[in-house]
Write a protein that holds these residues in place. Structure first.
Motif, PDB file in Angstrom:
ATOM      1  N   ILE A 105     -14.022   2.031  15.764  1.00 11.48           N
ATOM      2  CA  ILE A 105     -15.183   1.331  16.298  1.00 11.48           C
ATOM      3  C   ILE A 105     -15.126   1.389  17.824  1.00 11.48           C
ATOM      4  N   VAL A 106     -16.204   1.865  18.426  1.00  8.37           N
ATOM      5  CA  VAL A 106     -16.345   1.930  19.877  1.00  8.37           C
ATOM      6  C   VAL A 106     -17.536   1.067  20.259  1.00  8.37           C
ATOM      7  N   LEU A 107     -17.383   0.266  21.290  1.00  7.60           N
ATOM      8  CA  LEU A 107     -18.456  -0.621  21.736  1.00  7.60           C
ATOM      9  C   LEU A 107     -19.099  -0.081  23.004  1.00  7.60           C
ATOM     10  N   ILE A 108     -20.423  -0.055  23.015  1.00  9.14           N
ATOM     11  CA  ILE A 108     -21.165   0.372  24.201  1.00  9.14           C
ATOM     12  C   ILE A 108     -22.290  -0.624  24.462  1.00  9.14           C
ATOM     13  N   ASP A 109     -22.724  -0.701  25.694  1.00  9.10           N
ATOM     14  CA  ASP A 109     -23.908  -1.482  26.060  1.00  9.10           C
ATOM     15  C   ASP A 109     -25.079  -0.531  26.228  1.00  9.10           C
ATOM     16  N   MET A 110     -26.203  -0.857  25.585  1.00  7.84           N
ATOM     17  CA  MET A 110     -27.407  -0.053  25.697  1.00  7.84           C
ATOM     18  C   MET A 110     -28.561  -0.930  26.153  1.00  7.84           C
ATOM     19  N   THR A 111     -29.373  -0.377  27.016  1.00  6.68           N
ATOM     20  CA  THR A 111     -30.597  -1.076  27.389  1.00  6.68           C
ATOM     21  C   THR A 111     -31.635  -0.894  26.285  1.00  6.68           C
ATOM     22  N   GLY A 112     -32.652  -1.744  26.330  1.00  2.14           N
ATOM     23  CA  GLY A 112     -33.735  -1.601  25.362  1.00  2.14           C
ATOM     24  C   GLY A 112     -34.407  -0.242  25.450  1.00  2.14           C
ATOM     25  N   SER A 113     -34.555   0.274  26.653  1.00  2.00           N
ATOM     26  CA  SER A 113     -35.190   1.593  26.800  1.00  2.00           C
ATOM     27  C   SER A 113     -34.319   2.696  26.204  1.00  2.00           C
ATOM     28  N   GLN A 114     -33.009   2.587  26.374  1.00  2.00           N
ATOM     29  CA  GLN A 114     -32.105   3.560  25.750  1.00  2.00           C
ATOM     30  C   GLN A 114     -32.157   3.461  24.233  1.00  2.00           C
ATOM     31  N   LEU A 115     -32.208   2.244  23.737  1.00  2.00           N
ATOM     32  CA  LEU A 115     -32.276   2.046  22.294  1.00  2.00           C
ATOM     33  C   LEU A 115     -33.547   2.657  21.712  1.00  2.00           C
ATOM     34  N   LEU A 116     -34.659   2.473  22.401  1.00  2.00           N
ATOM     35  CA  LEU A 116     -35.922   3.062  21.943  1.00  2.00           C
ATOM     36  C   LEU A 116     -35.868   4.589  21.991  1.00  2.00           C
ATOM     37  N   ALA A 117     -35.257   5.131  23.049  1.00  2.00           N
ATOM     38  CA  ALA A 117     -35.130   6.592  23.151  1.00  2.00           C
ATOM     39  C   ALA A 117     -34.252   7.137  22.025  1.00  2.00           C
ATOM     40  N   MET A 118     -33.197   6.407  21.675  1.00  2.00           N
ATOM     41  CA  MET A 118     -32.344   6.826  20.576  1.00  2.00           C
ATOM     42  C   MET A 118     -33.112   6.815  19.253  1.00  2.00           C
ATOM     43  N   LEU A 119     -33.930   5.781  19.047  1.00  2.00           N
ATOM     44  CA  LEU A 119     -34.732   5.714  17.824  1.00  2.00           C
ATOM     45  C   LEU A 119     -35.766   6.836  17.780  1.00  2.00           C
ATOM     46  N   GLU A 120     -36.360   7.158  18.935  1.00  2.00           N
ATOM     47  CA  GLU A 120     -37.326   8.265  18.990  1.00  2.00           C
ATOM     48  C   GLU A 120     -36.670   9.570  18.545  1.00  2.00           C
ATOM     49  N   ARG A 163     -20.614  13.751  18.530  1.00  3.17           N
ATOM     50  CA  ARG A 163     -20.645  14.553  17.305  1.00  3.17           C
ATOM     51  C   ARG A 163     -21.882  14.202  16.488  1.00  3.17           C
ATOM     52  N   GLY A 164     -22.185  15.068  15.533  1.00  2.00           N
ATOM     53  CA  GLY A 164     -23.391  14.854  14.748  1.00  2.00           C
ATOM     54  C   GLY A 164     -24.664  15.123  15.525  1.00  2.00           C
ATOM     55  N   ASN A 165     -24.564  15.979  16.556  1.00  2.00           N
ATOM     56  CA  ASN A 165     -25.723  16.327  17.398  1.00  2.00           C
ATOM     57  C   ASN A 165     -26.211  15.149  18.232  1.00  2.00           C
ATOM     58  N   TRP A 166     -25.270  14.315  18.711  1.00  2.00           N
ATOM     59  CA  TRP A 166     -25.626  13.201  19.590  1.00  2.00           C
ATOM     60  C   TRP A 166     -24.982  13.352  20.958  1.00  2.00           C
ATOM     61  N   ALA A 167     -24.942  14.597  21.455  1.00  2.00           N
ATOM     62  CA  ALA A 167     -24.413  14.864  22.793  1.00  2.00           C
ATOM     63  C   ALA A 167     -25.523  15.231  23.772  1.00  2.00           C
ATOM     64  N   GLY A 168     -26.771  15.007  23.368  1.00  2.00           N
ATOM     65  CA  GLY A 168     -27.900  15.303  24.246  1.00  2.00           C
ATOM     66  C   GLY A 168     -28.587  16.616  23.928  1.00  2.00           C
ATOM     67  N   ASN A 169     -28.022  17.385  23.006  1.00  2.00           N
ATOM     68  CA  ASN A 169     -28.608  18.673  22.652  1.00  2.00           C
ATOM     69  C   ASN A 169     -29.893  18.483  21.845  1.00  2.00           C
ATOM     70  N   GLU A 227     -23.041  10.157  23.525  1.00  2.00           N
ATOM     71  CA  GLU A 227     -21.803  10.493  24.222  1.00  2.00           C
ATOM     72  C   GLU A 227     -21.885  10.136  25.698  1.00  2.00           C
ATOM     73  N   GLY A 228     -23.027  10.419  26.329  1.00  2.00           N
ATOM     74  CA  GLY A 228     -23.180  10.127  27.753  1.00  2.00           C
ATOM     75  C   GLY A 228     -23.051   8.646  28.056  1.00  2.00           C
ATOM     76  N   ILE A 229     -23.631   7.805  27.201  1.00  2.00           N
ATOM     77  CA  ILE A 229     -23.524   6.362  27.392  1.00  2.00           C
ATOM     78  C   ILE A 229     -22.084   5.908  27.199  1.00  2.00           C
ATOM     79  N   ALA A 230     -21.432   6.456  26.160  1.00  2.00           N
ATOM     80  CA  ALA A 230     -20.046   6.074  25.884  1.00  2.00           C
ATOM     81  C   ALA A 230     -19.117   6.492  27.010  1.00  2.00           C
ATOM     82  N   LYS A 231     -19.394   7.635  27.641  1.00  2.00           N
ATOM     83  CA  LYS A 231     -18.541   8.085  28.748  1.00  2.00           C
ATOM     84  C   LYS A 231     -18.705   7.221  29.988  1.00  2.00           C
ATOM     85  N   GLU A 232     -19.893   6.678  30.166  1.00  2.00           N
ATOM     86  CA  GLU A 232     -20.130   5.830  31.326  1.00  2.00           C
ATOM     87  C   GLU A 232     -19.332   4.535  31.218  1.00  2.00           C
ATOM     88  N   ALA A 233     -19.395   3.909  30.070  1.00  2.00           N
ATOM     89  CA  ALA A 233     -18.667   2.646  29.876  1.00  2.00           C
ATOM     90  C   ALA A 233     -18.610   2.339  28.391  1.00  2.00           C
TER      91      ALA A 233
END
Length: 632
Positions: free
Chosen positions: A471-486, A565-571, A587-593
């Protein structure tokens, strides 16, 4: 006395009496641009009589070539620790069947033939045998698969991406304790444990000089971790080029153990991975840059190639590509024929591993090596029996949790099992040192079903959730969460794409478009188009309110996603879509913090079942479809 006994001495009767292979540093260049080599231990149950590996204190090779020979290559890939398995059809003794076929081929080999047994990687992670790897070096017991391979006469293997799913120190323990054969990777570098694998090797079998090169994908592998910060995957093309230029004059034939993936024509099927440099590129390189025949023994993409013969799509002049699916369903066979020093051709086919059948739904005596099963596999199973047999609870008689139903549900919308897992992690987060999370996320490919209306054991949970994700914990903004859902809504499979409904995608397999499941407080809808790339995101809420773009959410993801992994590296997402869909980088969010909790998703689920759920696995404890995702 046969040839192997004459050349190698009396074979040792048990694995405990053999010597482990220990590698050396890879900086082996000598003056005058020569490469230094020294002898490495061979697996006395294999077919290699000598192995030469790079060494800082070695000498240049001076080996005599062979002009006439047949090299039979028996190969597996992506076994994922499936030494044996049980299903409704019956028990399948994969490893004991493979061992029998390897032994039979070697017994029947002619005077001018050598039979080698190799693996193209991802031998670990994916079954209950992973439990024996432990969660830390101090709890490591064994690599069951390397122990079994050694007993079956494995000659050489490559490191796959899943070999490093746990700590790299555990990976080196797998090799040093249980691999009685060299493990290769020419482009996996910088690890504090580099001295436990080799980049390449020259093996001698019946006088044939065989050049082995190992290549590891940079896709879906844990690198630059906290405990091994300099571990990287370098260019496989450069590693291949360097190895070929150094070894070309010292070999008669090449065996490239490639855990890069197949990127050739898939004959109408959607490709599972988009590869920058794959097996076709390796084959073309070998055809252009070597005069010796080359067999690319592949893995990573779980591709079934050359089922009945070497297919034209896999024939590249003197080079050929081979892969045997996954999970021990096949043992691959390639036969390279050389006469008067010239490549006369390569043959190929797959030898099926039979599922359990017949009386009692178990393997029949003629199917497998019963002595191998009893001597090597049964003791390993016995060491797991008490742990895996631990009673955890009981499932209600609800079809949504079954393997067959979940296999489909996980790709097309809500999955009752995924809901249960994610909600359990949110509940358990109240005990996390870092505090309660708002949302838990898990990927569809890592979720299987459970037996319906039955008592459940620890072993059943391993089958339901086969991968050892932290389990890895990250902080996401609402805009990031919406972009992930998109991005996520483009990854859902339409029902019509799946084989039960007339499509060409088998939901029992690994359909890695990357679709994600979420815990219950996040809800959204998908308006589907003619193709998933046309889908629209609607009605997104958190706690029944619209998402505030500036709000921060604490999100629990698994380590698979945290590493992109699973095509969640921005590709871009391309698999089966009419045009590429915009990706998103978790991955980018996780690398930041991010916070690496060191907690296993599976362990927290087990704790939830034992405690909060009191052993009840039903709708009341979270196994339900509740409309958190609507697909219309």
């Amino acid at each position: 006395m046969d040839r192997r006994t004459l050349l190698k001495g009396i074979g040792l009767g048990t694995l405990a009496s053999t010597l482990p292979v220990s590698a050396v540093a890879q900086n082996t260049q000598h003056k005058d641009n020569q490469i230094g080599f020294k002898r490495a231990p061979v697996n006395h149950k294999g077919d290699l009589e000598a192995i030469y590996v790079p060494s800082t204190d070695g000498e240049p090779l001076n080996l005599v070539g062979k002009q006439d020979f047949d090299l039979r290559i028996l190969h597996v890939n992506d076994l994922h620790h499936r030494l044996m398995s049980a299903s409704e059809r019956g028990d399948t003794y994969q490893m004991a069947q493979i061992a029998k076929q390897v032994s039979s081929a070697r017994s029947a080999s002619g005077d001018n033939e050598a039979v080698i047994f190799v693996s193209a990687g991802d031998d670990h992670i994916g079954s209950e045998f992973d439990e024996l790897l432990g969660l830390a070096p101090t709890s490591f017991e064994m690599s069951a698969v390397y122990r079994a391979y050694s007993a079956a006469g494995m000659d050489m293997a490559v490191i796959g991406n899943h070999e490093y799913d746990k700590q790299t120190e555990i990976a080196q323990l797998q090799i040093s304790q249980d691999a009685r054969f060299p493990v290769l990777s020419a482009n996996l570098v910088g690890s504090i444990f580099d001295d436990y694998h080799y980049p390449y090797a020259v093996g001698i079998a019946n006088g044939i000089r065989i050049g082995f090169i190992g290549l590891t994908t940079d896709e879906a592998i844990y690198t630059q971790t906290a405990t091994d910060p300099n571990l990287t995957v370098s260019s496989p093309q450069k590693a291949l080029s360097d190895a070929v230029s150094l070894l070309e004059e010292h070999v008669d034939v090449w065996v490239i153990l490639s855990h890069l993936g197949y990127n050739g024509d898939l004959l109408g099927s959607t490709e599972r991975h988009v590869l920058a440099f794959g097996d076709v590129d390796v084959a073309n390189f070998m055809r252009k840059h070597s005069t010796k025949p080359a067999s690319i023994i592949g893995g990573h993409t779980h591709t079934v190639l050359n089922e009945r013969q070497l297919e034209p799509r896999n024939h590249f002049g003197t080079a050929s590509i081979h892969q045997a699916g996954a999970y021990g369903r096949y043992l691959g066979e390639a036969i390279v024929k050389v006469r008067n020093g010239q490549h006369q051709g390569t043959e190929a086919k797959l030898l099926p591993v039979l599922p359990g059948h017949g009386e009692g739904k178990i393997q029949q005596p003629e199917d497998y090596d019963a002595a191998f099963q009893a001597t090597y596999i049964t003791p390993i199973m016995a060491s797991l029996q008490e742990k895996l047999g631990e009673h955890l609870g009981r499932t209600d008689n609800i079809e949504t949790i079954s393997v067959a139903t979940n296999d489909i549900d996980r790709y097309i919308g809500e999955s009752a099992i995924a809901n249960f897992m994610n909600d359990a992690v949110v509940h358990q987060s109240q005990y996390f040192p870092s505090g309660t999370v708002d949302i838990a996320v898990f990927n569809a490919t890592g979720v299987k079903g459970l037996p319906v209306g039955q008592d459940i054991t620890l072993g059943d949970i391993y089958k339901m959730m086969p991968y050892a994700d932290d389990i890895v914990l990250i902080d996401m903004t609402g805009s990031q969460l919406l972009a992930m859902l998109e991005s996520n809504i483009k990854r859902v499979y339409l029902r019509s794409e799946l084989t039960p409904f007339g499509g060409d995608q088998d939901p029992r397999g690994f359909l890695e478009r990357g679709f994600l499941h979420f815990s219950s407080r996040l809800r959204y809808g998908i308006n589907t188009g003619e193709n998933s790339v046309e889908n629209q995101l609607v009605d997104v809420t958190f706690d029944d309110k619209p998402i505030d773009p500036d709000q921060l959410f604490k999100v629990a993801i698994n380590s698979y996603l945290a590493n992109g992994r699973g095509n969640w590296a921005g590709n871009e997402v391309t698999l089966g879509l009419t045009r590429p869909a915009k990706g998103f980088s978790i991955e980018g969010i996780a690398k930041e913090a991010s916070i690496e909790t060191g907690l296993l998703y599976r362990a927290e689920l087990i704790n939830y079942i034992k405690n909060a759920a009191e052993g009840k696995i039903n709708q009341q404890t979270g196994v339900k479809i509740d409309g958190r995702v609507t697909v219309s």
